[in-house]
Design an enzyme around this catalytic site. Structure first.
Site, PDB file in Angstrom:
ATOM      1  N   LYS A 154     -16.854   3.740 -27.363  1.00  0.00           N
ATOM      2  CA  LYS A 154     -16.243   4.474 -26.258  1.00  0.00           C
ATOM      3  C   LYS A 154     -17.338   4.994 -25.335  1.00  0.00           C
ATOM      4  O   LYS A 154     -18.282   5.661 -25.784  1.00  0.00           O
ATOM      5  CB  LYS A 154     -15.409   5.645 -26.784  1.00  0.00           C
ATOM      6  CG  LYS A 154     -14.187   5.232 -27.581  1.00  0.00           C
ATOM      7  CD  LYS A 154     -13.085   4.713 -26.675  1.00  0.00           C
ATOM      8  CE  LYS A 154     -11.778   4.544 -27.437  1.00  0.00           C
ATOM      9  NZ  LYS A 154     -10.688   4.094 -26.562  1.00  0.00           N
ATOM     10  N   LYS A 251      -0.632  -1.793 -26.268  1.00  0.00           N
ATOM     11  CA  LYS A 251      -0.423  -0.674 -27.199  1.00  0.00           C
ATOM     12  C   LYS A 251       1.078  -0.590 -27.490  1.00  0.00           C
ATOM     13  O   LYS A 251       1.888  -0.431 -26.574  1.00  0.00           O
ATOM     14  CB  LYS A 251      -0.906   0.643 -26.590  1.00  0.00           C
ATOM     15  CG  LYS A 251      -2.399   0.668 -26.228  1.00  0.00           C
ATOM     16  CD  LYS A 251      -3.260   0.801 -27.454  1.00  0.00           C
ATOM     17  CE  LYS A 251      -4.745   0.879 -27.090  1.00  0.00           C
ATOM     18  NZ  LYS A 251      -5.092   2.075 -26.293  1.00  0.00           N
TER      19      LYS A 251
END
Length: 339
Positions: A154, A251
């Site tokens: 990230k 997702k």
């Protein structure tokens, strides 16, 4: 048929930080559909970014309890369609219900769900393991805590290049990077040049979700593939991403479950897009649902259970990135404790 709810506060192993959020506890809702001796389980987490709370999910599902418990549906796809008019503004609740329905239907058929779909799991992709934004020393410690062949890093800081350079000194694993909308087009194009030499496989969502002009430049000039996440939420977004990204990250909680995810995968293939499915910080219920899609995917990020300390369920397990299905039918997930 009966509908039940289980609420959990999932404790994260480490503070989980991305470009626009940081948390130590993740509330999650598990939906159970009981049919005689069989139960199907599905999950969705709360999400401040999308305004989703556990109370809101429960309230919306309670509003269609009669429809759910009526037994007027025989397939998960039937239930998804029946429920969608009421849940179209709450895809998280629809996801939990849809996963539970698919789990239950496959258990009725006496098969693991992916086999019920006639999928071949012999060439499944491995999952990455996510390293959230932190000090470089702590990010290195997280990698050392769980040696893995594939890390998702990230990013979204002024020091992104230095972070990847530092992490590379400690592992030969493949890297993926996720900027979570934090970069400009110029930054993304330059970072791609630098990151390619550092063993980065692709970049996920480099620009803000609505920066289509910027993405037109990035997809043309980036030396690394770029994958949409925040720019690809629901089914209608897939076609929009063609020409602006090389692939999409689906997702389940954001699109409304396994039923629309399978349609999104099919559409992406028609458009020549690579396909990834990602996860939230969720339990073995949600992660095991994702696992059923593995034969259809190029990439997967399903490390949610590896990032929490109090998983209340069993299901798929992992062997150095390889996903191992549970022996049970359906998604293979079962609760080991109630909320």
């Amino acid at each position: 048929m009966s509908l039940r709810f289980h609420r959990f506060d999932l404790r994260l192993k480490h503070t989980f930080t991305i470009a626009h959020d940081s948390r130590d506890v993740q509330p999650s809702l598990i939906v159970e559909l009981c049919d005689g001796p069989l139960s199907g389980f599905g999950e969705a987490t709360s999400n401040k970014y999308y305004g989703i709370t556990l109370d809101r999910m429960i309230d919306d599902l309670e509003g269609i309890r009669g429809l759910i418990e009526s037994n007027e549906w025989t397939t998960a796809e039937d239930l998804w369609q029946l429920a969608h008019a009421s849940l179209k503004d709450n895809p998280f609740a629809q996801c939990a219900l849809d996963e539970a329905a698919h789990d239950l239907v496959a258990k009725r058929a006496g098969k693991p769900l992916y086999r019920h779909w006639n999928l071949d799991a012999s060439q499944n992709p491995i999952t990455d393991y996510t390293i959230g934004i932190d000090s470089v020393d702590n990010m290195v410690l997280k990698m050392q805590e769980l040696p893995w062949p594939l890390y998702k890093i990230k990013l979204g800081t002024p020091d992104d290049l230095a972070i990847v350079q530092a992490l590379r000194q400690h592992t030969d694993a493949v890297f993926r990077v996720d900027a979570n909308c934090a970069w400009t087009a110029d930054t993304a194009i330059q970072n791609a040049l630098d990151f390619k030499a550092l063993g980065v496989e692709f970049i996920e969502q480099p620009l803000k979700a609505d920066d289509w002009e910027g993405m037109k430049r990035v997809v043309r000039e980036s030396v690394l593939p770029v994958v949409a996440d925040e720019s690809c939420i629901v089914e209608s977004d897939v076609e929009r991403c063609a020409g602006y990204f090389h692939g999409i990250n689906i997702k389940l909680t954001k699109c409304g479950g396994l039923t629309p995810a399978r349609r999104m995968i099919e559409k992406a293939r028609q458009l020549g897009l690579k396909v990834m499915v990602g996860c939230m910080n969720e339990t073995s219920v949600g992660i095991s649902a994702i696992a059923q899609l593995l034969p259809l995917l190029d990439y997967v990020d399903m490390d949610g259970t590896l990032l929490i300390t109090n998983d209340p369920a069993t299901g798929v397990t992992f062997d150095f990135g390889r996903v191992i299905y549970a022996d049970e039918n359906g998604t293979g997930a079962n609760l080991t404790r109630n909320s």
